[in-house]
Design an enzyme around this catalytic site. Structure first.
Site, PDB file in Angstrom:
ATOM      1  NE  ARG A  42      -3.081   0.174   3.043  1.00 55.81           N
ATOM      2  CZ  ARG A  42      -2.532   0.482   4.158  1.00 55.81           C
ATOM      3  NH1 ARG A  42      -2.122   1.459   4.572  1.00 55.81           N
ATOM      4  NH2 ARG A  42      -2.728  -0.754   5.001  1.00 55.81           N
ATOM      5  CE1 TYR A  92     -15.719   9.981 -16.897  1.00 56.11           C
ATOM      6  CE2 TYR A  92     -15.743   9.678 -14.484  1.00 56.11           C
ATOM      7  CZ  TYR A  92     -15.957   9.145 -15.547  1.00 56.11           C
ATOM      8  OH  TYR A  92     -15.872   7.908 -15.886  1.00 56.11           O
ATOM      9  CG  ASP A 122      -9.405  15.082 -15.219  1.00 54.49           C
ATOM     10  OD1 ASP A 122      -8.638  14.459 -16.093  1.00 54.49           O
ATOM     11  OD2 ASP A 122     -10.291  14.305 -14.590  1.00 54.49           O
ATOM     12  CE  LYS A 156     -11.832   6.652 -18.875  1.00 51.72           C
ATOM     13  NZ  LYS A 156     -12.357   8.229 -17.917  1.00 51.72           N
TER      14      LYS A 156
HETATM   15  C1  LIG Z   1     -12.853   8.273 -16.920  1.00 56.95           C
HETATM   16  C2  LIG Z   1     -12.437   9.768 -16.258  1.00 56.95           C
HETATM   17  C3  LIG Z   1     -12.393   9.951 -14.914  1.00 56.95           C
HETATM   18  C4  LIG Z   1     -12.514   8.822 -13.950  1.00 56.95           C
HETATM   19  O1  LIG Z   1     -11.685   7.890 -14.203  1.00 56.95           O
HETATM   20  P1  LIG Z   1     -11.741   6.322 -13.723  1.00 56.95           P
HETATM   21  O2  LIG Z   1     -10.612   5.707 -14.160  1.00 56.95           O
HETATM   22  O3  LIG Z   1     -12.856   5.762 -14.465  1.00 56.95           O
HETATM   23  O4  LIG Z   1     -11.946   6.362 -12.044  1.00 56.95           O
HETATM   24  C5  LIG Z   1     -12.213  11.172 -14.405  1.00 56.95           C
HETATM   25  N1  LIG Z   1     -11.974  12.273 -15.527  1.00 56.95           N
HETATM   26  C6  LIG Z   1     -12.092  12.098 -16.833  1.00 56.95           C
HETATM   27  C7  LIG Z   1     -11.942  13.461 -17.735  1.00 56.95           C
HETATM   28  C8  LIG Z   1     -12.473  10.869 -17.417  1.00 56.95           C
HETATM   29  O5  LIG Z   1     -12.700  10.659 -18.558  1.00 56.95           O
END
Ligand SMILES: *Cc1c(COP(=O)(O)O)cnc(C)c1O
Length: 399
Positions: A59, A113, A186, A211
């Protein structure tokens, strides 16, 4: 002679903890070990005290996670990174590390998101955090909100979902820092290939590595890239709250990243081609893509993003189409898959009114500009002509 008499003991300890080899594997191995041994307990004590580098418990980190975090920090040109089990775990930890707590405030862009929106709109207010939302493209409103709310932090996305608005990150950083707020960006849609938020003073750069960074739709994960000092805070948080990435997932993400620049170039080139062709199509009402000259932040994107790249995400409205026609269109696609994710090598469509923005009332959706004819397309790395051909044949089906 076996080292241990009992087959039970031999089954448990056989083959383990051989002498450390003097070779270096070319690619990083997956360290599944939860615990780590040292010559004596003084060394272990020093690792616990952060007096010497090392690993004690999974962890707290493993060599596989360190390899991933090193390349993430490298790509974003930040001092340090910490990986998480998902993008949302990373978003949440960044918000905590930015100093958001009971009695303080958090300012978020409207079009973040879905799960980030509900985190800000529901969970944090339950804990006594004052949260507010603002149109991040309206800098005067951002300035007013900062003055009125005095937030501990501001959170925005470089390219927003699903309308692909580009945030003026340098300007937002300037306003937020002047108001004493930390900035969380983000950068999932843009990736460090297009844009590196930390270089314009952002405090926390967040990724859903699920992604583009992972890139193959086979691994969930997240990361925060930040200063060495902030990483210490994040590390304390992950030690208490968990949310860790698994070592195999860390390794898969590390492998995905190797082709990120190659993939991004193809995603962007394909998206530009698809956007242009859709814009010229008689059945298409509107295309949202920052690479198009008519996009409201086309110039801003050109200024912020590297190499004339504008990302692989597009959304578009189909003329005279409602939910039924859009469904028929999406079901008629043969190559492009209707999957609820993005940034994969595959081309993927999503219907925001049904999925990411389902929680909003039709009235709220209209206000943010998400009509019933809007389709989001994550353009993959297939051949552009084949992607366009698939879109055209599906549009033909709803004529
Ligand atoms: C998918 C996504 C998230 C969340 O990510 P997870 O890996 O699904 O928890 C946050 N911000 C953006 C812009 C995303 O496309």
């Amino acid at each position: 002679m076996p080292k241990y008499k009992s087959i039970f003991t031999r089954a448990v300890h056989g083959g383990e903890r051989g002498p450390r080899p003097d070779f270096k594997p070319v690619s990083s191995p997956i360290y599944n070990s939860v615990g780590y041994l040292y010559e004596d307990l003084k060394d272990l004590d020093a690792v616990f005290a952060n007096e010497r580098p090392g690993y004690v418990y999974a962890r707290y980190g493993t060599p596989t996670h360190s390899a991933l975090e090193e390349v993430l920090a490298d790509l974003e040109e930040g001092e340090a990174a910490l990986s998480f089990g998902s993008g949302m775990a990373a978003v949440y930890a960044a918000i905590l590390a930015a100093g958001v707590k009971t009695g303080s405030a958090l300012l978020s862009a409207y079009d973040v998101y879905g799960a980030t929106y509900t985190l800000c709109a529901r969970l944090l207010p339950d804990w006594g955090v004052k949260t507010g939302f603002v149109d991040a493209n309206d800098l005067r409103r951002v300035e007013t909100a900062l003055r009125e709310m005095q937030p501990a932090a501001v959170i925005v996305e470089t390219i927003s979902n699903p309308l692909m608005k580009v945030a003026d990150v340098p300007a937002i950083v300037e306003l937020a820092h002047r108001a004493g707020a930390k900035v969380i960006v983000d950068n999932t849609f843009a990736t460090p290939v297009l844009f590196q938020p930390l270089k314009c003073g952002v405090d926390f750069c967040v990724h859903s590595t699920t992604k583009y960074l992972g890139g193959h739709g086979d691994v969930l994960g997240g990361a925060v890239v930040t200063s060495a000092e902030n990483r210490k805070t994040l590390h304390e948080i992950i030690k208490m709250t968990g949310g860790n990435l698994g070592p195999t997932e860390a390794w898969l993400t590390l492998r995905g990243i190797k082709t990120l620049p190659l993939r991004m170039r193809q995603h962007c080139a394909n998206a530009m081609e698809v956007a242009k062709r859709l814009q010229a199509h008689p059945q298409i009402l509107k295309v949202n893509y920052p690479g198009l000259a008519g996009h409201p932040q086309h110039e801003l994107g050109g200024r912020l993003f590297a190499e004339g790249l504008f990302g692989g995400m597009i959304s578009f409205e189909i003329r005279n189409a409602g939910r039924a026609e859009v469904f028929r269109f999406m079901e008629s696609l043969k190559l492009i898959l209707p999957a609820t994710t993005l940034g994969d090598v595959y081309s993927l469509t999503l219907y925001p009114a049904m999925s990411s923005h389902r929680g909003l009332s039709p009235e709220e959706r209209r206000k943010v500009g998400i009509s019933d004819s809007l389709v989001r397309l994550s353009v993959g790395i297939e051949e552009a002509e084949e992607i366009i051909g698939d879109l055209e044949q599906a549009l033909e089906k709803i004529k």
